[in-house]
Design an enzyme around this catalytic site. Structure first.
Site, PDB file in Angstrom:
ATOM      1  N   HIS A  96      12.895   2.625 -10.402  1.00  0.00           N
ATOM      2  CA  HIS A  96      12.059   1.538  -9.866  1.00  0.00           C
ATOM      3  C   HIS A  96      10.733   2.059  -9.309  1.00  0.00           C
ATOM      4  O   HIS A  96       9.769   1.316  -9.188  1.00  0.00           O
ATOM      5  CB  HIS A  96      12.785   0.782  -8.760  1.00  0.00           C
ATOM      6  CG  HIS A  96      14.003   0.065  -9.233  1.00  0.00           C
ATOM      7  ND1 HIS A  96      13.966  -0.947 -10.160  1.00  0.00           N
ATOM      8  CD2 HIS A  96      15.312   0.232  -8.925  1.00  0.00           C
ATOM      9  CE1 HIS A  96      15.184  -1.387 -10.390  1.00  0.00           C
ATOM     10  NE2 HIS A  96      16.024  -0.687  -9.663  1.00  0.00           N
ATOM     11  N   HIS A 122       6.892   6.219  -1.252  1.00  0.00           N
ATOM     12  CA  HIS A 122       6.957   5.849  -2.676  1.00  0.00           C
ATOM     13  C   HIS A 122       5.762   4.954  -3.016  1.00  0.00           C
ATOM     14  O   HIS A 122       5.006   4.557  -2.127  1.00  0.00           O
ATOM     15  CB  HIS A 122       8.278   5.146  -2.984  1.00  0.00           C
ATOM     16  CG  HIS A 122       8.428   3.855  -2.243  1.00  0.00           C
ATOM     17  ND1 HIS A 122       9.113   3.757  -1.059  1.00  0.00           N
ATOM     18  CD2 HIS A 122       7.923   2.616  -2.479  1.00  0.00           C
ATOM     19  CE1 HIS A 122       9.051   2.514  -0.608  1.00  0.00           C
ATOM     20  NE2 HIS A 122       8.328   1.796  -1.444  1.00  0.00           N
ATOM     21  N   HIS A 124       3.821   1.745  -5.542  1.00  0.00           N
ATOM     22  CA  HIS A 124       3.884   0.544  -6.386  1.00  0.00           C
ATOM     23  C   HIS A 124       2.577   0.501  -7.169  1.00  0.00           C
ATOM     24  O   HIS A 124       1.511   0.720  -6.603  1.00  0.00           O
ATOM     25  CB  HIS A 124       4.013  -0.711  -5.525  1.00  0.00           C
ATOM     26  CG  HIS A 124       5.255  -0.733  -4.680  1.00  0.00           C
ATOM     27  ND1 HIS A 124       6.445  -1.277  -5.110  1.00  0.00           N
ATOM     28  CD2 HIS A 124       5.490  -0.242  -3.434  1.00  0.00           C
ATOM     29  CE1 HIS A 124       7.362  -1.133  -4.153  1.00  0.00           C
ATOM     30  NE2 HIS A 124       6.812  -0.505  -3.125  1.00  0.00           N
ATOM     31  N   GLU A 134       1.201  -4.387  -3.662  1.00  0.00           N
ATOM     32  CA  GLU A 134       2.110  -5.485  -3.304  1.00  0.00           C
ATOM     33  C   GLU A 134       1.438  -6.461  -2.333  1.00  0.00           C
ATOM     34  O   GLU A 134       1.402  -7.648  -2.572  1.00  0.00           O
ATOM     35  CB  GLU A 134       3.393  -4.909  -2.703  1.00  0.00           C
ATOM     36  CG  GLU A 134       4.176  -4.086  -3.723  1.00  0.00           C
ATOM     37  CD  GLU A 134       5.672  -4.127  -3.495  1.00  0.00           C
ATOM     38  OE1 GLU A 134       6.110  -3.667  -2.430  1.00  0.00           O
ATOM     39  OE2 GLU A 134       6.386  -4.619  -4.386  1.00  0.00           O
ATOM     40  N   HIS A 147       3.998   3.197   0.234  1.00  0.00           N
ATOM     41  CA  HIS A 147       4.788   2.849   1.428  1.00  0.00           C
ATOM     42  C   HIS A 147       5.403   4.112   2.013  1.00  0.00           C
ATOM     43  O   HIS A 147       6.050   4.874   1.289  1.00  0.00           O
ATOM     44  CB  HIS A 147       5.906   1.866   1.057  1.00  0.00           C
ATOM     45  CG  HIS A 147       5.399   0.511   0.652  1.00  0.00           C
ATOM     46  ND1 HIS A 147       6.101  -0.362  -0.137  1.00  0.00           N
ATOM     47  CD2 HIS A 147       4.219  -0.105   0.965  1.00  0.00           C
ATOM     48  CE1 HIS A 147       5.383  -1.471  -0.305  1.00  0.00           C
ATOM     49  NE2 HIS A 147       4.240  -1.328   0.340  1.00  0.00           N
ATOM     50  N   THR A 227      10.702  -4.895   0.064  1.00  0.00           N
ATOM     51  CA  THR A 227      10.132  -5.620  -1.078  1.00  0.00           C
ATOM     52  C   THR A 227      10.992  -5.461  -2.332  1.00  0.00           C
ATOM     53  O   THR A 227      10.548  -5.763  -3.426  1.00  0.00           O
ATOM     54  CB  THR A 227       8.685  -5.152  -1.363  1.00  0.00           C
ATOM     55  OG1 THR A 227       8.716  -3.776  -1.756  1.00  0.00           O
ATOM     56  CG2 THR A 227       7.798  -5.330  -0.147  1.00  0.00           C
TER      57      THR A 227
HETATM   58 ZN    ZN Z   1       7.845  -0.178  -1.376  1.00  0.00          ZN
END
Ligand code: ZN
Length: 365
Positions: A96, A122, A124, A134, A147, A227
Site C-alpha cells: 500500500h 511513509h 502517499h 491526501e 506521514h 487514512t
Molecule cells: Zn498515511
C-alpha cells in the site's frame, strides 16, 4: 466490537494499513490477508470496516479561511531525530505504501499534552495523471504527502495506542516539485527500486530533521483518523503549512519504482472526507501571513499541481492584505497629490503677491 477489533488488529496492522503498520519484522504479507482486503481503487471501505464511515475521518480539505487561529498552540520540538549512521532502519513495501521504520528513541517532546514516540514514516503519491497528496489545502491537491506516525508513550506500543482516543499523532508534510533533487530525501528515494513487495531492506540512519519543513511553528491541527482501514478515529493531525520541495525525477521515482502484485503501486491516496462539525486550528494568523512558502532559496515551482503563481498559495488573509494594501497606497498617493497641489497653489499665490507688490513699488518711485 472493540474486543473484535482488538483480536483482529495485529493482523490488520501486519498487512499494510499504511498509517499504523508495525515494523517489517512483525509483518507477514499473507497473515490476515482476508481481513486486509481493501484497495484504493474501491474506497467504499465502510462495508468491511465500519469505522471508515465515521464522522471524524481523514484526510480532509483544509479551508484556510475558516481555520480557527490558536496562537497558543505550541511549536513542536523533536528529540532524537538525528539518527546515527550505525542505526539501521528498515525500508519496506507493504503493498500500500513504502515505509521507513523509526526507532522509539525518536520522540516529540513538546507540542502536545503528552509525549509521543516515533514509529514509522511513509508516503502517499499520485500517478502520471494525478497528484497524490491526501490532505488538500483550499481545494489544491499537492504532488505527494509524507506521514510521520507517532504513538502516545503511555500506551507503550503502536498497537496498544491505535484504538485510544489520544493514541496517535501523525505529522503530515506536503510536497511540491522544485528544480533540483532534494538531497535530504536521497537516503530513501535512491533505494525505492530495491523495495520489493514484502521484502525489507536496510538503510543507515540519518538526520530525520532534514526531511521536515523549516517553519515547524506554522501548522494546522485537527482530530481525525487513519487514512487506511480500519480508519480508527484516534489521530491528532498536524499538517505543516510549509511544503517541502523534491525534484520531478524524485517524484517520478516514487510513482514508478514500487510494485504491488504485477502492477505499479501508485495513486495510494484516500479521497478527502467531510469535515462535519470538526474545527481545524491554525497555529498562525491567516491575516498576518499564511503563505505556503518553499524551504530552499533558488528553487522554482513547476509541478502544475498548484494553480497559483510561483507555487505560492494565497489565502483569504493574503487577499485582504492586497486589498487593504492597495487602498492604503491609493489613499497615500491621493494625499501626496493633494499636498503637492496645495504647495503649488501657495507658491503661485506668493509669486502672485510679489508680482502685484512690485508694480505698486514702481508706482511709488
Ligand atoms: Zn498515511
Amino acid at each position: 466490537m472493540r474486543r473484535l477489533l482488538f483480536l483482529i488488529l495485529p493482523q490488520l496492522l501486519a498487512t499494510g494499513t499504511c498509517d499504523t503498520s508495525l515494523g517489517p519484522q512483525q509483518e507477514g504479507k499473507h497473515e490476515g490477508e482476508m481481513l486486509s482486503h481493501w484497495s484504493y481503487e474501491d474506497q467504499n471501505w465502510g462495508k468491511d470496516y465500519p469505522l471508515c464511515n465515521g464522522n471524524a475521518q481523514s484526510p480532509i480539505n483544509i479551508d484556510t479561511g475558516k481555520a480557527t487561529v490558536d496562537k497558543e498552540l505550541p511549536s513542536i520540538t523533536f528529540e532524537g531525530y538525528n539518527l546515527k549512521e550505525t542505526e539501521q532502519l528498515d525500508l519496506s513495501n507493504n503493498g500500500h505504501t513504502v515505509q521507513l521504520s523509526l526507532p522509539d528513541s525518536m520522540s516529540i517532546s513538546r507540542g502536545f499534552k503528552q509525549k509521543y514516540l516515533a514509529s514509522q514514516l511513509h508516503f502517499h503519491w499520485g500517478s502520471d495523471t494525478s497528484p497524490g497528496a491526501e490532505h488538500t489545502v483550499d481545494g489544491t491537491q499537492y504532488a505527494a504527502e509524507m506521514h510521520i506516525v507517532h504513538f502516545a508513550a503511555k500506551y507503550e506500543s503502536l498497537a496498544n495506542a491505535a484504538q485510544e482516543a489520544d493514541g496517535l499523532a501523525v505529522l503530515a508534510i506536503l510536497f511540491q516539485v522544485g528544480a533540483q533533487d532534494n538531497k535530504n530525501y536521497k537516503h530513501i528515494f535512491d533505494k525505492l527500486q530495491d523495495a520489493v513487495e514484502g521484502a525489507t531492506i536496510k538503510i543507515p540512519g540519518f538526520d530525520i530533521n532534514t526531511l521536515l519543513p523549516s517553519q515547524l511553528y506554522r501548522f494546522f491541527r485537527y482530530n481525525g483518523s487513519l487514512t487506511t482501514p480500519p480508519c480508527f478515529q484516534t489521530v491528532t493531525w498536524t499538517v505543516f503549512n510549509e511544503t517541502v520541495l523534491i525534484s520531478q525525477v524524485q517524484l517520478d521515482k516514487l510513482k514508478t519504482s514500487l510494485k504491488t502484485g504485477h502492477r505499479t503501486l501508485d495513486s495510494n491516496f484516500r479521497q478527502v472526507q467531510p469535515l462535519n462539525r470538526r474545527i481545524v486550528f491554525a497555529s498562525f494568523s491567516s491575516l498576518t501571513s499564511s503563505r505556503r512558502i518553499v524551504p530552499k532559496a533558488g528553487f522554482s515551482e513547476s509541478d502544475g499541481t498548484d494553480n497559483s503563481a510561483n507555487g505560492i498559495h494565497f489565502t483569504l488573509g493574503d487577499t485582504l492584505a492586497v486589498i487593504f494594501g492597495t487602498l492604503f497606497g491609493c489613499t497615500a498617493l491621493a494625499f501626496a497629490i493633494y499636498v503637492l497641489k496645495q504647495k503649488r497653489q501657495r507658491s503661485n499665490a506668493e509669486r502672485g503677491q510679489k508680482v502685484i507688490y512690485k508694480p505698486a513699488a514702481t508706482m511709488e518711485s
